[in-house]
Scaffold this active site. Structure first.
Site, PDB file in Angstrom:
ATOM      1  N   HIS A 120     101.083 102.277  41.417  1.00 33.66           N
ATOM      2  CA  HIS A 120     101.310 103.194  40.254  1.00 33.66           C
ATOM      3  C   HIS A 120     100.601 104.056  39.856  1.00 33.66           C
ATOM      4  O   HIS A 120     100.504 104.788  39.319  1.00 33.66           O
ATOM      5  CB  HIS A 120     101.753 102.544  39.110  1.00 33.66           C
ATOM      6  N   CYS A 128      93.247 117.776  39.705  1.00 36.44           N
ATOM      7  CA  CYS A 128      93.848 119.105  38.760  1.00 36.44           C
ATOM      8  C   CYS A 128      95.302 118.967  39.377  1.00 36.44           C
ATOM      9  O   CYS A 128      95.275 118.885  40.923  1.00 36.44           O
ATOM     10  CB  CYS A 128      92.915 120.276  39.193  1.00 36.44           C
ATOM     11  N   CYS A 131      94.713 122.292  42.504  1.00 39.48           N
ATOM     12  CA  CYS A 131      93.706 122.531  43.258  1.00 39.48           C
ATOM     13  C   CYS A 131      93.336 121.127  43.646  1.00 39.48           C
ATOM     14  O   CYS A 131      92.327 120.937  44.697  1.00 39.48           O
ATOM     15  CB  CYS A 131      92.714 123.484  43.133  1.00 39.48           C
ATOM     16  N   GLU A 216     107.457  84.097  30.164  1.00 39.48           N
ATOM     17  CA  GLU A 216     108.932  83.503  29.823  1.00 39.48           C
ATOM     18  C   GLU A 216     110.069  84.582  31.473  1.00 39.48           C
ATOM     19  O   GLU A 216     108.506  84.637  32.482  1.00 39.48           O
ATOM     20  CB  GLU A 216     109.651  85.100  29.300  1.00 39.48           C
TER      21      GLU A 216
HETATM   22  P1  NAD Z   1     106.808  94.542  32.244  1.00 38.24           P
HETATM   23  O1  NAD Z   1     106.241  95.141  30.577  1.00 38.24           O
HETATM   24  O2  NAD Z   1     108.418  95.119  32.423  1.00 38.24           O
HETATM   25  O3  NAD Z   1     106.578  92.631  30.989  1.00 38.24           O
HETATM   26  C1  NAD Z   1     105.346  92.521  31.568  1.00 38.24           C
HETATM   27  C2  NAD Z   1     105.651  90.985  31.777  1.00 38.24           C
HETATM   28  O4  NAD Z   1     105.005  90.048  31.383  1.00 38.24           O
HETATM   29  C3  NAD Z   1     107.280  90.624  31.198  1.00 38.24           C
HETATM   30  O5  NAD Z   1     107.924  89.221  32.341  1.00 38.24           O
HETATM   31  C4  NAD Z   1     106.416  88.915  30.530  1.00 38.24           C
HETATM   32  O6  NAD Z   1     107.436  88.024  30.236  1.00 38.24           O
HETATM   33  C5  NAD Z   1     104.997  88.943  30.557  1.00 38.24           C
HETATM   34  N1  NAD Z   1     104.233  88.635  29.648  1.00 38.24           N
HETATM   35  C6  NAD Z   1     103.559  88.596  28.452  1.00 38.24           C
HETATM   36  N2  NAD Z   1     102.305  88.037  28.016  1.00 38.24           N
HETATM   37  C7  NAD Z   1     102.380  87.747  29.244  1.00 38.24           C
HETATM   38  C8  NAD Z   1     100.879  86.546  29.558  1.00 38.24           C
HETATM   39  N3  NAD Z   1     100.064  86.418  27.698  1.00 38.24           N
HETATM   40  N4  NAD Z   1     100.666  85.885  30.295  1.00 38.24           N
HETATM   41  C9  NAD Z   1     101.447  85.899  31.327  1.00 38.24           C
HETATM   42  N5  NAD Z   1     102.924  87.086  31.064  1.00 38.24           N
HETATM   43  C10 NAD Z   1     102.816  87.476  30.347  1.00 38.24           C
HETATM   44  O7  NAD Z   1     106.053  94.780  33.071  1.00 38.24           O
HETATM   45  P2  NAD Z   1     106.032  95.393  34.747  1.00 38.24           P
HETATM   46  O8  NAD Z   1     107.212  94.488  35.375  1.00 38.24           O
HETATM   47  O9  NAD Z   1     104.535  95.198  35.096  1.00 38.24           O
HETATM   48  O10 NAD Z   1     106.761  96.676  34.396  1.00 38.24           O
HETATM   49  C11 NAD Z   1     106.792  97.750  33.176  1.00 38.24           C
HETATM   50  C12 NAD Z   1     106.144  98.495  33.995  1.00 38.24           C
HETATM   51  O11 NAD Z   1     105.124  99.718  33.171  1.00 38.24           O
HETATM   52  C13 NAD Z   1     105.062  98.514  35.424  1.00 38.24           C
HETATM   53  O12 NAD Z   1     105.355  98.745  36.639  1.00 38.24           O
HETATM   54  C14 NAD Z   1     103.524  99.252  35.635  1.00 38.24           C
HETATM   55  O13 NAD Z   1     102.981 100.257  35.900  1.00 38.24           O
HETATM   56  C15 NAD Z   1     103.503  99.434  33.819  1.00 38.24           C
HETATM   57  N6  NAD Z   1     102.370  99.362  32.825  1.00 38.24           N
HETATM   58  C16 NAD Z   1     101.227  98.957  32.877  1.00 38.24           C
HETATM   59  C17 NAD Z   1     100.292  98.481  32.110  1.00 38.24           C
HETATM   60  C18 NAD Z   1      99.096  98.366  32.152  1.00 38.24           C
HETATM   61  O14 NAD Z   1      98.332  99.151  33.338  1.00 38.24           O
HETATM   62  N7  NAD Z   1      97.926  97.269  31.926  1.00 38.24           N
HETATM   63  C19 NAD Z   1     100.868  98.480  31.274  1.00 38.24           C
HETATM   64  C20 NAD Z   1     102.095  98.688  30.277  1.00 38.24           C
HETATM   65  C21 NAD Z   1     103.447  99.022  31.726  1.00 38.24           C
END
Ligand code: NAD
Length: 250
Positions: A120, A128, A131, A216
């Site tokens: 992502h 930009c 450009c 979870e």
């Molecule tokens: P999600 O937000 O859908 O899910 C997060 C997952 O992490 C859940 O399954 C939850 O149970 C688990 N989780 C929470 N705390 C945890 C811990 N301490 N240890 C292990 N697991 C834990 O995340 P996703 O499936 O990655 O999808 C969301 C999208 O949003 C992603 O594609 C990503 O690009 C983006 N995102 C990125 C960031 C980042 O860059 N850090 C933050 C938020 C969202």
């Protein structure tokens, strides 16, 4: 932590010729970066529309105010945690060959991982839209939004917005890795975001063993996970590192 499962995961990893990790927002929660979904998730406080491409072009100031708060004020000071470090040290030891990440927070690179395929994009690069010149966050005056390039074009973070396609190179390398992988360590992902979530399914179809680390159960748990290690990413990966190498994580 279930010791039998941990030892099984360690054995599988040690015996693998090609291993990859697939990471989601959960791996960065212990670094202080909230996930998008669920309680305390980003979408419980902000409107996801601000990250739609068309909305951004039509309302750059409004979108940028949210982007600044979420990805620069907030993510800005985050530090890699033990889960990021364990993956980097596995790579250094020749036990992990690449990471496919959905995250845009740059924390895998900060921990020292070098083969990171960013599905992502990355918030630490900006571009930009006119450009295509690249900028770093240090080049941007976040007090004067929306930021513009010298050419007059609007500057956009180089992560993908809703409505944008996956960067081709990262996609191709991720699919290649999924074809080769004997093991996937899946950390902190719900498996709800497509097409990223297809990568572990592709690896499974090609015969990989799936080790999942999550607090979870997820969409992956019942469908493709072989070894489910329940717990926080930092603690579980610290233990897995010890079980694989016999040494404590630095
Ligand atoms: P999600 O937000 O859908 O899910 C997060 C997952 O992490 C859940 O399954 C939850 O149970 C688990 N989780 C929470 N705390 C945890 C811990 N301490 N240890 C292990 N697991 C834990 O995340 P996703 O499936 O990655 O999808 C969301 C999208 O949003 C992603 O594609 C990503 O690009 C983006 N995102 C990125 C960031 C980042 O860059 N850090 C933050 C938020 C969202």
């Amino acid at each position: 932590m279930d010791e039998t499962k941990l030892l099984k995961a360690a054995r599988v990893l040690k015996n693998s010729e090609f291993s990859m990790a697939f990471t989601g927002a959960g791996i960065s929660v212990e670094s202080g970066v909230p996930p998008f979904r669920g309680e305390g998730g980003i979408w419980s406080k902000y409107d996801p529309r601000t990250l739609e491409l068309n909305y951004f072009y039509a309302n750059p100031l409004e979108s940028w105010e949210v982007i600044r708060e979420l990805f620069y004020n907030f993510f800005g000071d985050a530090q890699a945690n033990d889960a990021h470090k364990a993956l980097a040290q596995f790579e250094e030891a020749g036990l992990l060959h690449c990471i496919v990440t959905q995250n845009i927070d740059n924390l895998h690179q900060q921990a020292g991982s070098s083969k990171v395929y960013e599905f992502h994009g990355n918030s630490q690069k900006l571009k930009c839209v006119q450009c295509k010149n690249y900028y770093s966050p240090d080049d941007i005056d976040f007090e004067s939004l929306p930021p513009h390039c010298e050419c007059g074009g609007l500057i956009k973070p180089d992560f993908i917005f809703f409505g944008e396609s996956i960067p081709m190179a990262a996609y191709q390398k991720s699919v290649q890795a999924a074809a080769q992988a004997e093991v996937v360590i899946l950390i902190g992902s719900t498996g709800e975001v497509m097409p990223a979530a297809q990568i572990p399914y592709m690896a499974k179809q090609n015969g990989a063993t799936i080790i999942e680390v999550n607090t979870e159960t997820s969409n992956f748990t019942k469908s493709i996970t072989d070894i489910y290690l329940n717990g926080k990413a930092g603690a579980v990966m610290r233990e897995l590192y010890k079980a694989v190498t016999g040494e404590a994580l630095n």
